[in-house]
Scaffold this motif. Structure first.
Motif, PDB file in Angstrom:
ATOM      1  N   LEU A  26       0.824  -1.214   0.000  1.00 42.97           N
ATOM      2  CA  LEU A  26       0.000   0.000   0.000  1.00 42.97           C
ATOM      3  C   LEU A  26       0.857   1.262   0.000  1.00 42.97           C
ATOM      4  CD1 LEU A  26      -2.797  -1.114   2.483  1.00 42.97           C
ATOM      5  CD2 LEU A  26      -2.994  -0.856   0.012  1.00 42.97           C
ATOM      6  N   PHE A  27       1.827   1.320   0.899  1.00 40.05           N
ATOM      7  CA  PHE A  27       2.672   2.504   0.968  1.00 40.05           C
ATOM      8  C   PHE A  27       3.566   2.622  -0.272  1.00 40.05           C
ATOM      9  CE2 PHE A  27       2.416   2.175   5.859  1.00 40.05           C
ATOM     10  CZ  PHE A  27       1.274   2.967   5.864  1.00 40.05           C
ATOM     11  N   PHE A  33       3.235   6.653  -6.798  1.00 44.42           N
ATOM     12  CA  PHE A  33       2.350   7.658  -7.386  1.00 44.42           C
ATOM     13  C   PHE A  33       2.828   9.067  -7.057  1.00 44.42           C
ATOM     14  CE2 PHE A  33      -1.584  10.296  -7.083  1.00 44.42           C
ATOM     15  CZ  PHE A  33      -1.822  10.364  -8.453  1.00 44.42           C
ATOM     16  N   ILE A  34       3.244   9.277  -5.812  1.00 44.54           N
ATOM     17  CA  ILE A  34       3.759  10.589  -5.405  1.00 44.54           C
ATOM     18  C   ILE A  34       4.948  10.979  -6.288  1.00 44.54           C
ATOM     19  CG2 ILE A  34       4.930  11.841  -3.549  1.00 44.54           C
ATOM     20  CD1 ILE A  34       3.269  10.135  -1.571  1.00 44.54           C
ATOM     21  N   ALA A  35       5.831  10.013  -6.552  1.00 44.77           N
ATOM     22  CA  ALA A  35       7.028  10.284  -7.339  1.00 44.77           C
ATOM     23  C   ALA A  35       6.699  10.616  -8.794  1.00 44.77           C
ATOM     24  CB  ALA A  35       7.964   9.084  -7.279  1.00 44.77           C
ATOM     25  N   SER A  36       5.611  10.030  -9.306  1.00 47.25           N
ATOM     26  CA  SER A  36       5.274  10.212 -10.723  1.00 47.25           C
ATOM     27  C   SER A  36       4.285  11.348 -10.973  1.00 47.25           C
ATOM     28  CB  SER A  36       4.693   8.920 -11.291  1.00 47.25           C
ATOM     29  OG  SER A  36       3.443   8.618 -10.671  1.00 47.25           O
ATOM     30  N   TYR A  37       3.619  11.819  -9.911  1.00 46.60           N
ATOM     31  CA  TYR A  37       2.545  12.791 -10.091  1.00 46.60           C
ATOM     32  C   TYR A  37       3.093  14.167 -10.448  1.00 46.60           C
ATOM     33  CZ  TYR A  37      -1.524  15.687  -9.171  1.00 46.60           C
ATOM     34  OH  TYR A  37      -2.548  16.595  -9.283  1.00 46.60           O
ATOM     35  N   ASP A  38       2.495  14.761 -11.463  1.00 46.78           N
ATOM     36  CA  ASP A  38       2.859  16.113 -11.887  1.00 46.78           C
ATOM     37  C   ASP A  38       1.762  17.077 -11.449  1.00 46.78           C
ATOM     38  OD1 ASP A  38       3.650  18.441 -13.069  1.00 46.78           O
ATOM     39  OD2 ASP A  38       3.405  17.752 -15.143  1.00 46.78           O
ATOM     40  N   ALA A 174      -9.982   3.153  -9.849  1.00 46.42           N
ATOM     41  CA  ALA A 174      -9.394   4.495  -9.741  1.00 46.42           C
ATOM     42  C   ALA A 174     -10.080   5.253  -8.610  1.00 46.42           C
ATOM     43  CB  ALA A 174      -9.551   5.248 -11.047  1.00 46.42           C
ATOM     44  N   VAL A 175      -9.325   6.138  -7.976  1.00 47.27           N
ATOM     45  CA  VAL A 175      -9.862   6.983  -6.912  1.00 47.27           C
ATOM     46  C   VAL A 175      -9.386   8.416  -7.141  1.00 47.27           C
ATOM     47  CG1 VAL A 175     -10.010   5.149  -5.183  1.00 47.27           C
ATOM     48  CG2 VAL A 175      -7.892   6.464  -5.401  1.00 47.27           C
ATOM     49  N   PRO A 176     -10.140   9.395  -6.653  1.00 51.89           N
ATOM     50  CA  PRO A 176      -9.663  10.768  -6.780  1.00 51.89           C
ATOM     51  C   PRO A 176      -8.527  11.033  -5.798  1.00 51.89           C
ATOM     52  CG  PRO A 176     -11.695  10.722  -5.525  1.00 51.89           C
ATOM     53  CD  PRO A 176     -11.458   9.328  -6.005  1.00 51.89           C
ATOM     54  N   ILE A 177      -7.629  11.923  -6.179  1.00 51.88           N
ATOM     55  CA  ILE A 177      -6.651  12.426  -5.223  1.00 51.88           C
ATOM     56  C   ILE A 177      -7.427  13.302  -4.244  1.00 51.88           C
ATOM     57  CG2 ILE A 177      -4.597  13.861  -4.915  1.00 51.88           C
ATOM     58  CD1 ILE A 177      -3.918  13.278  -7.849  1.00 51.88           C
ATOM     59  N   PRO A 178      -7.303  13.074  -2.944  1.00 47.70           N
ATOM     60  CA  PRO A 178      -7.987  13.962  -2.012  1.00 47.70           C
ATOM     61  C   PRO A 178      -7.591  15.416  -2.277  1.00 47.70           C
ATOM     62  CG  PRO A 178      -7.187  12.033  -0.865  1.00 47.70           C
ATOM     63  CD  PRO A 178      -6.597  11.987  -2.243  1.00 47.70           C
ATOM     64  N   ALA A 179      -8.575  16.249  -2.525  1.00 53.67           N
ATOM     65  CA  ALA A 179      -8.305  17.631  -2.926  1.00 53.67           C
ATOM     66  C   ALA A 179      -9.375  18.540  -2.357  1.00 53.67           C
ATOM     67  CB  ALA A 179      -8.281  17.746  -4.452  1.00 53.67           C
ATOM     68  N   PRO A 196      -0.959  14.180  -3.508  1.00 50.41           N
ATOM     69  CA  PRO A 196      -1.009  12.786  -3.970  1.00 50.41           C
ATOM     70  C   PRO A 196      -0.846  11.766  -2.848  1.00 50.41           C
ATOM     71  CG  PRO A 196       1.091  13.802  -4.556  1.00 50.41           C
ATOM     72  CD  PRO A 196       0.214  14.898  -4.041  1.00 50.41           C
ATOM     73  N   ASP A 197      -0.438  12.220  -1.664  1.00 50.81           N
ATOM     74  CA  ASP A 197      -0.376  11.336  -0.503  1.00 50.81           C
ATOM     75  C   ASP A 197      -1.712  11.430   0.234  1.00 50.81           C
ATOM     76  OD1 ASP A 197       0.077   9.924   1.800  1.00 50.81           O
ATOM     77  OD2 ASP A 197       2.005  10.872   2.261  1.00 50.81           O
ATOM     78  N   TYR A 198      -2.530  10.383   0.108  1.00 45.94           N
ATOM     79  CA  TYR A 198      -3.893  10.418   0.658  1.00 45.94           C
ATOM     80  C   TYR A 198      -3.913  10.556   2.179  1.00 45.94           C
ATOM     81  CZ  TYR A 198      -3.038   5.538   1.946  1.00 45.94           C
ATOM     82  OH  TYR A 198      -2.502   4.392   2.485  1.00 45.94           O
TER      83      TYR A 198
END
Length: 214
Positions: A26-27, A33-38, A174-179, A196-198
């Protein structure tokens, strides 16, 4: 207790409760995802909020146009009722609802869950603000705030009893990024918190500071 402290408590409990392979999966997926998210791919401050028409918990269509006619709009995206971090964040927002409303701001939450499941979220957290269904994450995709979870996590979700296909009405996983997004009365985005870190969420006090600065 501040929201951050409550969220950290959930993370620490998870580390104590779940086997290391589950934690690593999970982590690890989150860290990848955090590393790849723009962040530039997401909606930006100064952008015009795209219009939406989404169903509320009882199936009635709600539009951004009618909400903005009342004044500024504070939108918070969450992953689902199955997510303890989301429930804490929603409950924290509810505690400050009177303060948002006193400032003329409408608070609304959005998730990919079907209306009957958003109703469960409302009841569980005693929410007094609209909770809308973005089925298929169509609106979240338009805003650039979607995490396509890897299929390697499916067994862990199944093992925990989280049936996202049943909850969301699709098998995209798929889930939304908490925003959280503050939009002024003209429909212009004035502030965003997109992480990007939920495990991280916006403190309601910071949302109030945004509003006071409008």
């Amino acid at each position: 207790m501040a929201l951050a402290a409550q969220l950290n408590s959930v993370t620490e409990q998870f580390k104590k409760t779940f086997p290391k392979p589950v934690q690593d999966a999970l982590f690890g997926a989150t860290n990848d995802f955090i590393a790849s998210y723009d962040p530039k791919s997401a909606i930006q401050v100064g952008d015009k909020l795209p219009e939406f028409k989404l169903s509320n918990a009882v199936g009635t269509e709600v539009s951004s146009t009618e909400l903005l006619a009342k004044g500024p709009l504070l939108i918070t995206f969450y992953r689902g009722e199955w997510c303890p971090f989301c429930n804490l964040a929603l409950a924290a927002m509810q505690k400050h609802l009177d303060e948002f409303q006193a400032r003329g701001v409408t608070l609304v939450a959005i998730s990919p869950e079907l209306p009957n499941n958003t109703l469960s979220t409302i009841e569980k957290n005693e929410l007094k603000f609209p909770v809308l269904s973005d089925v298929g994450n169509k609106y979240a995709k338009e805003l650039g705030i979607v995490f396509q979870q890897p299929d390697s996590l499916r067994p862990f979700f199944a093992g925990a009893g989280h049936d996202l296909k049943g909850r969301n009405g699709d098998d995209s996983f798929a889930v939304p990024i908490p925003a959280t997004i503050l939009v002024d009365g003209k429909g212009v985005v004035r502030n965003t918190s997109i992480d990007p870190d939920y495990k991280n969420r916006l403190e309601p006090s910071e949302a109030l500071a945004w509003i006071d600065a409008l």
